[in-house]
Design a protein around this motif. Structure first.
Motif, PDB file in Angstrom:
ATOM      1  N   THR A  93      48.580  39.517  32.751  1.00 30.34           N
ATOM      2  CA  THR A  93      48.052  39.155  34.233  1.00 30.34           C
ATOM      3  C   THR A  93      47.423  37.571  34.240  1.00 30.34           C
ATOM      4  O   THR A  93      46.158  38.435  34.032  1.00 30.34           O
ATOM      5  CB  THR A  93      48.306  40.161  34.964  1.00 30.34           C
ATOM      6  N   LEU A  94      48.201  36.762  34.885  1.00 32.62           N
ATOM      7  CA  LEU A  94      46.862  35.724  35.314  1.00 32.62           C
ATOM      8  C   LEU A  94      47.350  35.658  36.357  1.00 32.62           C
ATOM      9  O   LEU A  94      47.775  35.573  37.290  1.00 32.62           O
ATOM     10  CB  LEU A  94      48.263  34.123  34.993  1.00 32.62           C
ATOM     11  N   SER A  95      45.355  35.288  36.636  1.00 35.84           N
ATOM     12  CA  SER A  95      45.757  35.314  38.567  1.00 35.84           C
ATOM     13  C   SER A  95      44.825  34.200  38.593  1.00 35.84           C
ATOM     14  O   SER A  95      43.434  34.420  38.361  1.00 35.84           O
ATOM     15  CB  SER A  95      44.642  36.712  39.068  1.00 35.84           C
ATOM     16  N   HIS A  96      44.799  34.294  39.981  1.00 31.43           N
ATOM     17  CA  HIS A  96      43.771  32.631  40.480  1.00 31.43           C
ATOM     18  C   HIS A  96      42.186  34.067  41.042  1.00 31.43           C
ATOM     19  O   HIS A  96      42.535  34.220  42.044  1.00 31.43           O
ATOM     20  CB  HIS A  96      44.535  32.068  41.548  1.00 31.43           C
ATOM     21  N   ASP A  97      41.612  33.467  40.608  1.00 26.57           N
ATOM     22  CA  ASP A  97      40.092  34.158  40.906  1.00 26.57           C
ATOM     23  C   ASP A  97      38.774  33.845  41.977  1.00 26.57           C
ATOM     24  O   ASP A  97      38.170  33.778  42.756  1.00 26.57           O
ATOM     25  CB  ASP A  97      39.406  34.325  39.657  1.00 26.57           C
ATOM     26  N   GLY A  98      39.616  32.203  42.207  1.00 25.30           N
ATOM     27  CA  GLY A  98      38.500  31.274  43.061  1.00 25.30           C
ATOM     28  C   GLY A  98      38.469  29.792  42.680  1.00 25.30           C
ATOM     29  O   GLY A  98      38.921  29.721  41.852  1.00 25.30           O
ATOM     30  N   GLY A  99      37.916  29.069  44.116  1.00 25.63           N
ATOM     31  CA  GLY A  99      38.265  28.148  43.625  1.00 25.63           C
ATOM     32  C   GLY A  99      39.417  27.287  44.445  1.00 25.63           C
ATOM     33  O   GLY A  99      39.573  27.684  45.446  1.00 25.63           O
TER      34      GLY A  99
END
Length: 178
Positions: free
Chosen positions: A80-86
């Motif tokens: 799983t590729l996740s966008h964690d912030g920014g």
């Protein structure tokens, strides 16, 4: 009262009013150097960058530790590729590349709906092609084949890279092993 004599005393004679040739040369060289620096700044794009810069986004890839090479099938998640912030990232402006122990690199982007049918790999997500990927969004890298697809040998090493196409910058890069 002779005004010519007063004029010569105030203004100076023609011989006294001339500027030294050395000062003229120094001024011309200074003007040339300044002009060359300004032109070089524009030509070499040293001024303000008018192009698009890469977003400052934090991604994480978590590989599926329960991936079974003997029982892998269609729809099985590799990780799983996740966008964690920014910053949010425009889906139409990124390409996700997978390389490593495969015959040729895999390129997933909005033009192929984040799936490579030739390689039997795709990303599944709720994010639409025209949406931005913002914090909390995630992609599942899944096998799109009834067999093991590209990930068919244990202990193979792979690299996953997210490229921001407008700025030609790497946003995220990681290695994983199945």
């Amino acid at each position: 009262m002779n005004l010519k004599k007063c004029r010569n005393k105030l203004v100076g004679s023609e011989e006294e009013r001339a500027v030294s040739p050395v000062i003229g040369v120094v001024l011309m060289v200074a003007i040339t150097v300044i002009l060359a620096a300004v032109i070089a700044a524009f030509v070499m794009d040293m001024g303000d960058d008018m192009g698009e810069s890469a977003p400052n986004a934090n991604f994480e890839f978590e590989e599926n530790t329960s991936w079974d090479f003997d029982e892998a099938g269609e729809g099985d998640s590799v990780g799983t590729l996740s966008h964690d912030g920014g910053d949010a990232v425009d889906t139409s402006n990124i390409e996700i590349q997978i390389s490593g122990d495969i015959d040729s690199d895999i390129a997933l982007n909005s033009s192929n709906d984040f799936g490579d049918e030739d390689k039997d790999i795709k990303l599944e997500t709720d994010v639409n092609d025209d949406d931005d990927i913002s914090t909390g969004a995630s992609f599942d890298l899944v096998n799109n084949d009834t067999g093991q697809g590209e990930f068919d040998d244990e202990d193979d090493e792979y690299e996953l890279t997210i490229i921001h196409e407008s700025s030609d910058s790497i946003i995220f890069d990681t290695e994983f092993e199945l």
